[in-house]
Design an enzyme around this catalytic site. Structure first.
Site, short mmCIF file in Angstrom:
data_model
loop_
_atom_site.label_atom_id
_atom_site.label_comp_id
_atom_site.label_asym_id
_atom_site.label_seq_id
_atom_site.Cartn_x
_atom_site.Cartn_y
_atom_site.Cartn_z
N LYS A 1 0.89 -1.17 0.00
CA LYS A 1 0.00 0.00 0.00
C LYS A 1 0.93 1.21 0.00
CE LYS A 1 -4.19 1.71 2.25
NZ LYS A 1 -4.95 2.00 1.05
N1 PMP Z 1 -7.47 -1.61 -3.26
C1 PMP Z 1 -6.95 -0.37 -3.08
C2 PMP Z 1 -6.22 0.29 -4.20
C3 PMP Z 1 -7.11 0.26 -1.84
O1 PMP Z 1 -6.61 1.48 -1.64
C4 PMP Z 1 -7.83 -0.39 -0.81
C5 PMP Z 1 -8.02 0.29 0.52
N2 PMP Z 1 -6.92 0.04 1.36
C6 PMP Z 1 -8.35 -1.67 -1.06
C7 PMP Z 1 -8.15 -2.25 -2.30
C8 PMP Z 1 -9.10 -2.42 0.00
O2 PMP Z 1 -8.25 -2.79 1.03
P1 PMP Z 1 -8.76 -2.96 2.52
O3 PMP Z 1 -9.99 -3.77 2.48
O4 PMP Z 1 -7.64 -3.65 3.20
O5 PMP Z 1 -9.02 -1.59 3.05
#
Ligand code: PMP
Length: 290
Positions: free
Chosen positions: A159
């Site tokens: 991320k």
């Molecule tokens: N894809 C992207 C590009 C994101 O920014 C997020 C948010 N973190 C997600 C998927 C979903 O991830 P999560 O469920 O861990 O928040």
């Protein structure tokens, strides 16, 4: 959006082990992270004072940093405690928590070997990522021309701030055309995800979702898979092409900020906010508040 700008608020922000007055959590402009996107972050949600899956988020923060070639000088347990501390310090029970780690300003240039690693954590009340109307009737997505890069092009499972450049470009384009968000395909033209959330579709009683081999395997995505399976709904992780949308009855997004958000339209395809989507919205809502 509304509200004061993010730099101009009351409250406290945790920076490198200290609680600073909100407006003092500043960076110098010659910070490596600003020029070369050497930062990684998390997005967490607190419900009734508890951060949902906090340790999983903190572990992902550490993992993202390792993918970027640096170590965060705080352990997972220390970061967990700091996230909880910042909520209490700001008297937030329901809100969003944003830890971010970045390379500082000792070196300027592509190389960053000597740069200190910093960690900051902010929290603010953030009710819903999409409007109530969008959540009721389903949001509208437009397929982006930008694609998720291949795993040999970028650290796709981190991320990392740099990966959001294409997301902002895609979301701006979609918004300027009256859509709520963009659907992103991957480098092979397969359906990948939205700009900040994963995607699921209901096809003949089963939930289908793309294999997360070049984008985040979201914590909400994994949670929703478990919730669906617990309800006896089969989940199929497979290659999904844009034309497969013509066979979907329901579509929804999952993410920490987006939670479970129904999708009413993608390009020319329309979907109902149906039974399975509502069930997943309700189940997720009760799980996070347990
Ligand atoms: N894809 C992207 C590009 C994101 O920014 C997020 C948010 N973190 C997600 C998927 C979903 O991830 P999560 O469920 O861990 O928040």
């Amino acid at each position: 959006m509304g509200g004061p700008a993010y730099h101009d608020r009351d409250g406290l922000i945790w920076v490198d082990g200290h609680l600073l007055p909100w407006r003092d959590a500043r960076l110098h402009m010659l910070t490596h992270a600003l020029h070369y996107a050497s930062s990684v972050f998390e997005g967490e949600r607190a419900y009734e004072g508890n951060i949902f899956k906090l340790t999983e988020h903190t572990q992902r923060l550490h993992y993202s940093a390792s993918q970027m070639g640096f170590d965060i000088p705080w352990s997972v347990a220390q970061i967990d405690t700091a996230c909880e501390e910042i909520l209490v310090a700001n008297q937030i029970t329901d809100g969003y928590v944003r830890p971010i780690a970045w390379r500082g300003s000792e070196m300027m240039g592509v190389s960053a070997q000597e740069n200190t690693i910093h960690l900051g954590i902010a929290a603010w009340p953030w009710p819903s990522y999409f409007s109530a109307e969008a959540r009721n009737f389903g949001i509208k997505l437009k397929t982006s021309l930008w694609r998720r890069p291949s795993p040999d092009t970028a650290p796709v499972h981190a991320k990392a701030a740099g990966l959001y450049m294409i997301c902002t470009l895609s979301k701006h384009k979609a918004e300027s055309e009256g859509y709520d968000d963009a659907l992103m395909l991957d480098y092979r033209g397969r359906i990948a995800e939205a700009t900040g959330a994963n995607i699921f579709m209901l096809i003949d009683g089963k939930l289908h979702t793309p294999i997360p081999d070049c984008f985040l395997d979201g914590i909400t995505r994994r949670t929703v898979i478990e919730l669906a399976q617990a309800k006896g709904i089969d989940v199929v992780e497979r290659i999904i092409m844009p034309e497969d949308l013509s066979t979907a009855q329901e579509v929804f997004l999952t993410g920490t900020a987006a939670e479970v958000t129904p999708v009413g339209k993608i390009d020319e395809y329309e979907f109902e906010v149906g039974e399975v989507t509502r069930l997943m919205m309700e189940n997720y809502e009760s799980l996070v508040r347990m």
